[in-house]
Design a protein around this motif. Structure first.
Motif, PDB file in Angstrom:
ATOM      1  N   VAL A 129       0.839  -1.202   0.000  1.00  0.00           N
ATOM      2  CA  VAL A 129       0.000   0.000   0.000  1.00  0.00           C
ATOM      3  C   VAL A 129       0.875   1.253   0.000  1.00  0.00           C
ATOM      4  CG1 VAL A 129      -1.704   1.315   1.326  1.00  0.00           C
ATOM      5  CG2 VAL A 129      -1.965  -1.161   1.054  1.00  0.00           C
ATOM      6  N   ASP A 130       1.942   1.234   0.787  1.00  0.00           N
ATOM      7  CA  ASP A 130       2.850   2.379   0.833  1.00  0.00           C
ATOM      8  C   ASP A 130       3.499   2.620  -0.528  1.00  0.00           C
ATOM      9  OD1 ASP A 130       4.444   4.455   2.265  1.00  0.00           O
ATOM     10  OD2 ASP A 130       6.095   3.102   1.738  1.00  0.00           O
ATOM     11  N   ARG A 131       3.911   1.564  -1.187  1.00  0.00           N
ATOM     12  CA  ARG A 131       4.543   1.695  -2.510  1.00  0.00           C
ATOM     13  C   ARG A 131       3.561   2.279  -3.522  1.00  0.00           C
ATOM     14  NH1 ARG A 131       6.751   3.385  -6.170  1.00  0.00           N
ATOM     15  NH2 ARG A 131       7.684   2.208  -7.850  1.00  0.00           N
ATOM     16  N   ALA A 132       2.317   1.798  -3.503  1.00  0.00           N
ATOM     17  CA  ALA A 132       1.307   2.340  -4.415  1.00  0.00           C
ATOM     18  C   ALA A 132       1.045   3.814  -4.111  1.00  0.00           C
ATOM     19  CB  ALA A 132       0.016   1.537  -4.314  1.00  0.00           C
ATOM     20  N   ASN A 133       0.960   4.159  -2.835  1.00  0.00           N
ATOM     21  CA  ASN A 133       0.734   5.551  -2.448  1.00  0.00           C
ATOM     22  C   ASN A 133       1.880   6.446  -2.914  1.00  0.00           C
ATOM     23  OD1 ASN A 133      -0.490   7.794  -1.008  1.00  0.00           O
ATOM     24  ND2 ASN A 133       1.161   7.503   0.476  1.00  0.00           N
ATOM     25  N   ARG A 134       3.111   6.002  -2.669  1.00  0.00           N
ATOM     26  CA  ARG A 134       4.263   6.816  -3.077  1.00  0.00           C
ATOM     27  C   ARG A 134       4.317   6.979  -4.589  1.00  0.00           C
ATOM     28  NH1 ARG A 134       8.923   4.462  -1.913  1.00  0.00           N
ATOM     29  NH2 ARG A 134       8.058   2.566  -1.011  1.00  0.00           N
TER      30      ARG A 134
ATOM     31  N   ASP B 267       3.652  10.511  -9.172  1.00  0.00           N
ATOM     32  CA  ASP B 267       3.045  10.749 -10.476  1.00  0.00           C
ATOM     33  C   ASP B 267       2.340  12.099 -10.503  1.00  0.00           C
ATOM     34  OD1 ASP B 267       2.076   9.360 -13.177  1.00  0.00           O
ATOM     35  OD2 ASP B 267       0.408  10.503 -12.309  1.00  0.00           O
ATOM     36  N   MET B 268       1.638  12.429  -9.429  1.00  0.00           N
ATOM     37  CA  MET B 268       0.919  13.706  -9.392  1.00  0.00           C
ATOM     38  C   MET B 268       1.893  14.885  -9.469  1.00  0.00           C
ATOM     39  SD  MET B 268      -2.197  12.861  -9.505  1.00  0.00           S
ATOM     40  CE  MET B 268      -2.930  14.465  -9.265  1.00  0.00           C
ATOM     41  N   VAL B 269       3.015  14.786  -8.792  1.00  0.00           N
ATOM     42  CA  VAL B 269       4.002  15.863  -8.830  1.00  0.00           C
ATOM     43  C   VAL B 269       4.629  15.969 -10.226  1.00  0.00           C
ATOM     44  CG1 VAL B 269       6.212  16.680  -7.892  1.00  0.00           C
ATOM     45  CG2 VAL B 269       4.441  15.764  -6.353  1.00  0.00           C
ATOM     46  N   ARG B 270       5.001  14.825 -10.820  1.00  0.00           N
ATOM     47  CA  ARG B 270       5.566  14.845 -12.176  1.00  0.00           C
ATOM     48  C   ARG B 270       4.577  15.437 -13.173  1.00  0.00           C
ATOM     49  NH1 ARG B 270       7.082   9.674 -10.785  1.00  0.00           N
ATOM     50  NH2 ARG B 270       5.452   8.822 -12.158  1.00  0.00           N
ATOM     51  N   SER B 271       3.306  15.084 -13.030  1.00  0.00           N
ATOM     52  CA  SER B 271       2.274  15.612 -13.920  1.00  0.00           C
ATOM     53  C   SER B 271       2.157  17.125 -13.770  1.00  0.00           C
ATOM     54  CB  SER B 271       0.928  14.944 -13.629  1.00  0.00           C
ATOM     55  OG  SER B 271      -0.091  15.495 -14.427  1.00  0.00           O
ATOM     56  N   ALA B 272       2.179  17.605 -12.541  1.00  0.00           N
ATOM     57  CA  ALA B 272       2.113  19.057 -12.322  1.00  0.00           C
ATOM     58  C   ALA B 272       3.289  19.750 -13.004  1.00  0.00           C
ATOM     59  CB  ALA B 272       2.101  19.364 -10.824  1.00  0.00           C
TER      60      ALA B 272
ATOM     61  N   LYS C  96       5.443  20.409  -4.983  1.00  0.00           N
ATOM     62  CA  LYS C  96       6.283  19.441  -4.281  1.00  0.00           C
ATOM     63  C   LYS C  96       5.412  18.343  -3.690  1.00  0.00           C
ATOM     64  CE  LYS C  96       8.279  22.009  -1.216  1.00  0.00           C
ATOM     65  NZ  LYS C  96       9.127  22.795  -0.317  1.00  0.00           N
ATOM     66  N   PRO C  97       6.007  17.210  -3.366  1.00  0.00           N
ATOM     67  CA  PRO C  97       5.228  16.116  -2.779  1.00  0.00           C
ATOM     68  C   PRO C  97       4.415  16.531  -1.544  1.00  0.00           C
ATOM     69  CG  PRO C  97       7.369  15.308  -3.438  1.00  0.00           C
ATOM     70  CD  PRO C  97       7.406  16.805  -3.635  1.00  0.00           C
ATOM     71  N   ALA C  98       4.948  17.389  -0.716  1.00  0.00           N
ATOM     72  CA  ALA C  98       4.224  17.810   0.497  1.00  0.00           C
ATOM     73  C   ALA C  98       2.910  18.509   0.164  1.00  0.00           C
ATOM     74  CB  ALA C  98       5.107  18.722   1.338  1.00  0.00           C
ATOM     75  N   HIS C  99       2.823  19.105  -1.015  1.00  0.00           N
ATOM     76  CA  HIS C  99       1.611  19.825  -1.410  1.00  0.00           C
ATOM     77  C   HIS C  99       0.434  18.889  -1.651  1.00  0.00           C
ATOM     78  CE1 HIS C  99       4.420  23.206  -3.066  1.00  0.00           C
ATOM     79  NE2 HIS C  99       4.421  23.142  -1.748  1.00  0.00           N
ATOM     80  N   ASN C 100       0.730  17.606  -1.914  1.00  0.00           N
ATOM     81  CA  ASN C 100      -0.340  16.641  -2.158  1.00  0.00           C
ATOM     82  C   ASN C 100      -1.313  16.564  -0.983  1.00  0.00           C
ATOM     83  OD1 ASN C 100       0.388  15.850  -4.771  1.00  0.00           O
ATOM     84  ND2 ASN C 100       1.813  14.322  -4.007  1.00  0.00           N
ATOM     85  N   ALA C 101      -0.828  16.748   0.241  1.00  0.00           N
ATOM     86  CA  ALA C 101      -1.704  16.690   1.413  1.00  0.00           C
ATOM     87  C   ALA C 101      -2.767  17.779   1.362  1.00  0.00           C
ATOM     88  CB  ALA C 101      -0.878  16.817   2.696  1.00  0.00           C
ATOM     89  N   VAL C 102      -2.424  18.920   0.817  1.00  0.00           N
ATOM     90  CA  VAL C 102      -3.403  20.007   0.679  1.00  0.00           C
ATOM     91  C   VAL C 102      -4.364  19.711  -0.455  1.00  0.00           C
ATOM     92  CG1 VAL C 102      -3.686  22.445   0.051  1.00  0.00           C
ATOM     93  CG2 VAL C 102      -1.949  21.773   1.722  1.00  0.00           C
ATOM     94  N   PHE C 103      -3.836  19.347  -1.620  1.00  0.00           N
ATOM     95  CA  PHE C 103      -4.708  19.070  -2.758  1.00  0.00           C
ATOM     96  C   PHE C 103      -5.692  17.939  -2.453  1.00  0.00           C
ATOM     97  CE2 PHE C 103      -1.047  20.954  -5.167  1.00  0.00           C
ATOM     98  CZ  PHE C 103      -1.722  22.105  -5.569  1.00  0.00           C
TER      99      PHE C 103
END
Length: 159
Positions: A18-23, A28-33, A42-49
């Motif tokens: 589950v951790d690997r899928a989450n990471r 992917d979301m950061v690369r897409s942005a 940055k990866p930390a921004h995912n928590a807000v989005f």
């Protein structure tokens, strides 16, 4: 088994899968942005989005939904305010509290992320088939619910 020895599992523990899928999803979301013209994400921004809707929200509620501390969420929010993605204003329901909302630019960034999520959902559906993908989603949601119930039961026993 003596102290300090761990058995070697035949397969990866569920938490690792589950951790690997989450990471992988988070990366992917950061690369897409970045590909879509938002290199400051940055990866930390995912928590807000992941926790802020278009109507806005309070940092304490967002932190709880993200499973991080209020202080950590506040730090990420302040950074994103500095980047022009978010703004903070008094909460009309509680003037002592602050409401976090997207700026116009932030709505563009979030919209790009939602489009990417839709693309991924379609890809997963094609890759695994609609029934299997829906089953995977359902099982993960049920696992999370079960773990929440176990935590509540343990808290009741301990409390």
């Amino acid at each position: 088994m003596s102290r300090g020895q761990l058995s070697s599992p035949d397969r990866k523990p569920l938490i690792a899968v589950v951790d690997r899928a989450n990471r992988a999803l988070q990366a992917d979301m950061v690369r897409s942005a970045h590909r879509h013209g938002f290199p400051e994400i940055k990866p930390a921004h995912n928590a807000v989005f992941a926790t802020l809707g278009t109507a806005g929200g309070r940092a304490i509620d967002m932190a709880e939904r993200a499973g991080i501390t209020r202080q950590s969420m506040g730090e990420v929010i302040r950074e994103m305010v500095g980047l022009g993605i978010l703004e903070m204003r008094p909460d009309p329901a509680d003037r002592r509290a602050k409401l976090v909302t997207y700026t116009e630019y932030g709505l563009q960034v979030a919209g790009s992320g939602k489009s990417r999520l839709a693309e991924l959902e379609q890809r997963f559906d094609e890759e695994f088939g609609a029934a299997e993908y829906e089953l995977a989603r359902d099982v993960l949601q049920r696992l999370a619910g079960l773990l929440d119930r176990l935590a509540a039961e343990e808290a009741a026993v301990d409390g």
